[in-house]
Design a protein around this motif. Structure first.
Motif, PDB file in Angstrom:
ATOM      1  N   SER A 163       0.608  -1.201   0.044  1.00 54.66           N
ATOM      2  CA  SER A 163       0.057   0.001  -0.148  1.00 54.66           C
ATOM      3  C   SER A 163       0.828   1.361  -0.029  1.00 54.66           C
ATOM      4  O   SER A 163       0.093   2.301  -0.093  1.00 54.66           O
ATOM      5  CB  SER A 163      -0.961   0.010   1.248  1.00 54.66           C
ATOM      6  OG  SER A 163      -0.232   0.488   2.227  1.00 54.66           O
ATOM      7  N   HIS A 164       2.149   1.360   0.169  1.00 53.14           N
ATOM      8  CA  HIS A 164       2.898   2.340   0.179  1.00 53.14           C
ATOM      9  C   HIS A 164       2.946   3.223  -0.933  1.00 53.14           C
ATOM     10  O   HIS A 164       3.002   2.791  -2.150  1.00 53.14           O
ATOM     11  CB  HIS A 164       4.448   1.945   0.432  1.00 53.14           C
ATOM     12  CG  HIS A 164       4.615   1.200   1.716  1.00 53.14           C
ATOM     13  ND1 HIS A 164       5.731   0.751   1.854  1.00 53.14           N
ATOM     14  CD2 HIS A 164       4.005   1.014   2.986  1.00 53.14           C
ATOM     15  CE1 HIS A 164       5.772   0.138   2.940  1.00 53.14           C
ATOM     16  NE2 HIS A 164       4.726   0.283   3.873  1.00 53.14           N
ATOM     17  N   ARG A 165       2.468   4.755  -0.662  1.00 50.36           N
ATOM     18  CA  ARG A 165       2.261   5.442  -1.691  1.00 50.36           C
ATOM     19  C   ARG A 165       1.445   4.981  -2.953  1.00 50.36           C
ATOM     20  O   ARG A 165       1.610   5.608  -3.969  1.00 50.36           O
ATOM     21  CB  ARG A 165       3.834   5.873  -2.341  1.00 50.36           C
ATOM     22  CG  ARG A 165       4.757   6.482  -1.167  1.00 50.36           C
ATOM     23  CD  ARG A 165       4.254   7.739  -0.735  1.00 50.36           C
ATOM     24  NE  ARG A 165       4.186   8.804  -1.887  1.00 50.36           N
ATOM     25  CZ  ARG A 165       3.437   9.797  -1.483  1.00 50.36           C
ATOM     26  NH1 ARG A 165       3.101  10.209  -0.287  1.00 50.36           N
ATOM     27  NH2 ARG A 165       3.594  10.846  -2.517  1.00 50.36           N
ATOM     28  N   THR A 166       0.361   4.101  -2.473  1.00 50.43           N
ATOM     29  CA  THR A 166      -0.467   3.537  -3.620  1.00 50.43           C
ATOM     30  C   THR A 166      -1.807   3.550  -2.975  1.00 50.43           C
ATOM     31  O   THR A 166      -2.113   3.300  -1.903  1.00 50.43           O
ATOM     32  CB  THR A 166      -0.244   2.215  -3.971  1.00 50.43           C
ATOM     33  OG1 THR A 166       1.298   2.088  -4.428  1.00 50.43           O
ATOM     34  CG2 THR A 166      -1.209   1.658  -4.999  1.00 50.43           C
ATOM     35  N   ARG A 167      -2.879   3.930  -3.647  1.00 52.56           N
ATOM     36  CA  ARG A 167      -4.284   4.191  -3.258  1.00 52.56           C
ATOM     37  C   ARG A 167      -5.041   2.795  -2.986  1.00 52.56           C
ATOM     38  O   ARG A 167      -4.728   1.664  -3.459  1.00 52.56           O
ATOM     39  CB  ARG A 167      -5.208   4.817  -4.460  1.00 52.56           C
ATOM     40  CG  ARG A 167      -5.012   6.294  -4.373  1.00 52.56           C
ATOM     41  CD  ARG A 167      -5.702   6.866  -5.463  1.00 52.56           C
ATOM     42  NE  ARG A 167      -5.694   8.229  -5.661  1.00 52.56           N
ATOM     43  CZ  ARG A 167      -4.652   9.043  -6.044  1.00 52.56           C
ATOM     44  NH1 ARG A 167      -3.653   8.414  -6.841  1.00 52.56           N
ATOM     45  NH2 ARG A 167      -4.759  10.353  -6.049  1.00 52.56           N
ATOM     46  N   THR A 211      -4.519  -1.142  -4.397  1.00 50.80           N
ATOM     47  CA  THR A 211      -3.583  -2.143  -3.524  1.00 50.80           C
ATOM     48  C   THR A 211      -4.683  -3.415  -3.067  1.00 50.80           C
ATOM     49  O   THR A 211      -3.956  -4.385  -3.295  1.00 50.80           O
ATOM     50  CB  THR A 211      -3.142  -1.313  -2.189  1.00 50.80           C
ATOM     51  OG1 THR A 211      -2.482  -0.162  -2.487  1.00 50.80           O
ATOM     52  CG2 THR A 211      -2.386  -2.218  -1.332  1.00 50.80           C
ATOM     53  N   ASP A 255      -0.022   7.821   9.163  1.00 54.03           N
ATOM     54  CA  ASP A 255      -0.082   7.967   7.602  1.00 54.03           C
ATOM     55  C   ASP A 255      -0.155   9.272   7.191  1.00 54.03           C
ATOM     56  O   ASP A 255      -0.503  10.274   8.236  1.00 54.03           O
ATOM     57  CB  ASP A 255      -0.548   6.589   6.907  1.00 54.03           C
ATOM     58  CG  ASP A 255      -2.014   6.921   7.088  1.00 54.03           C
ATOM     59  OD1 ASP A 255      -2.515   8.171   7.357  1.00 54.03           O
ATOM     60  OD2 ASP A 255      -2.570   5.777   7.221  1.00 54.03           O
ATOM     61  N   THR A 256      -0.124   9.686   6.179  1.00 54.46           N
ATOM     62  CA  THR A 256      -0.560  10.935   5.645  1.00 54.46           C
ATOM     63  C   THR A 256      -1.985  11.311   5.887  1.00 54.46           C
ATOM     64  O   THR A 256      -2.163  12.524   6.175  1.00 54.46           O
ATOM     65  CB  THR A 256      -0.293  11.123   4.160  1.00 54.46           C
ATOM     66  OG1 THR A 256      -1.164  10.024   3.345  1.00 54.46           O
ATOM     67  CG2 THR A 256       1.019  10.881   3.697  1.00 54.46           C
ATOM     68  N   LYS A 290       8.400  -3.655  -4.726  1.00 56.32           N
ATOM     69  CA  LYS A 290       7.643  -4.415  -3.637  1.00 56.32           C
ATOM     70  C   LYS A 290       7.740  -6.003  -3.775  1.00 56.32           C
ATOM     71  O   LYS A 290       7.722  -6.402  -2.809  1.00 56.32           O
ATOM     72  CB  LYS A 290       6.292  -3.926  -3.796  1.00 56.32           C
ATOM     73  CG  LYS A 290       6.209  -2.420  -3.107  1.00 56.32           C
ATOM     74  CD  LYS A 290       4.665  -1.922  -3.343  1.00 56.32           C
ATOM     75  CE  LYS A 290       4.547  -0.414  -3.043  1.00 56.32           C
ATOM     76  NZ  LYS A 290       3.525   0.175  -3.378  1.00 56.32           N
ATOM     77  N   GLY A 309       1.996   1.056  -7.406  1.00 52.66           N
ATOM     78  CA  GLY A 309       3.278   1.794  -7.675  1.00 52.66           C
ATOM     79  C   GLY A 309       4.553   0.842  -6.886  1.00 52.66           C
ATOM     80  O   GLY A 309       4.380   0.065  -6.075  1.00 52.66           O
ATOM     81  N   LYS A 355       5.215   3.193  10.259  1.00 53.38           N
ATOM     82  CA  LYS A 355       3.695   3.023   9.921  1.00 53.38           C
ATOM     83  C   LYS A 355       3.370   1.611   9.530  1.00 53.38           C
ATOM     84  O   LYS A 355       2.343   1.290  10.233  1.00 53.38           O
ATOM     85  CB  LYS A 355       3.480   3.931   8.731  1.00 53.38           C
ATOM     86  CG  LYS A 355       1.998   4.181   8.365  1.00 53.38           C
ATOM     87  CD  LYS A 355       1.817   3.021   7.214  1.00 53.38           C
ATOM     88  CE  LYS A 355       0.254   3.002   6.891  1.00 53.38           C
ATOM     89  NZ  LYS A 355      -0.044   1.990   5.987  1.00 53.38           N
TER      90      LYS A 355
END
Length: 204
Positions: A35-39, A43, A134-135, A81, A76, A116
């Motif tokens: 899921s890192h930097r991916t919606r 994911t 997270d963000t 990954k 991403g 995270k």
DNA sequence: AAAACGGGGGC
DNA sequence: GCCCCAGTTTT
């Protein structure tokens, strides 16, 4: 700020609780790395597809890395990954008897696992009182005026000071959902937000 | 503290 | 077509 009321409203909005999917620690770990930097809507289907094919560290280390890449191609950093998934699986088998560790310090030793991700595993797989920042958590906490820092680790510490411990494990997923649907990074939909009357940053 | 990694979805 | 995204690692 009435945080009990805040949590009550979020639970009412998202009654399914703190996890949509499996609580299998291996699935939680791998899907969180993916899921890192991916919606999330990209994911999650990819993670389910991957686990329909390979669902254990044993199967993952035996798998052809190119097949893993193909299965998760929409996310991403899929090449990085896929490599990490194999690498993590190998370490779990070699160092931890094929099990996902349930301690922060140990999880942080795995490649691609930062604070995270480790907190997500602790909270969602092992039901520990961890708070993953997270963000989304960071942005919403700032908008609500709960924290001021730009450093996620400080946000984690500050949120743990003000939220009752029983809520920690739920905060990430609830705020992620709110962050995706309502309290978006750009053009937030304050007019339909259940927290709009307690938010200093309300935009109508 | 800031850059690099990266394909896909929303606009 | 452009911009941004459930972070982590490296510089």
């Amino acid at each position: 700020m009435d945080l009990e009321e805040l949590m009550r409203r979020l639970f009412e909005l998202y009654p399914e609780g703190y996890t949509d999917g499996s609580r299998d620690p291996f699935f939680v770990l791998i899907s969180t790395v993916m899921s890192h930097r991916t919606r999330d809507n990209v994911t999650y289907p990819a993670a389910k597809r991957l686990f329909e094919r390979f669902s254990t560290p044993e199967e993952m280390v035996e798998a052809d890395v190119e097949e893993i890449e193909a299965l998760i191609k929409e996310v991403g950093f899929y090449r990085v990954k896929a490599g990490r998934i194999k690498e993590i699986s190998g370490i779990l088998l070699k160092e931890y008897n094929g099990r996902v560790p349930d301690e922060m310090d140990t999880l942080l030793k795995l490649p691609g696992v930062g604070r995270k991700t480790a907190n997500c595993v602790l909270a969602h797989a092992f039901l520990k009182d961890a708070l993953a920042v997270d963000t989304h958590v960071h942005r919403i906490s700032n908008r609500l005026g709960l924290v001021e820092t730009k450093v996620p680790e400080k946000t984690e510490i500050e949120l743990k000071k003000i939220f009752p411990q029983k809520y920690w494990k739920h905060i990430n997923l609830l705020l992620v959902k709110l962050g995706q649907n309502i309290c978006r990074p750009i053009s937030p939909r304050c007019e339909v937000c259940v927290l709009n009357d307690m938010c200093p940053k309300i935009i109508l």
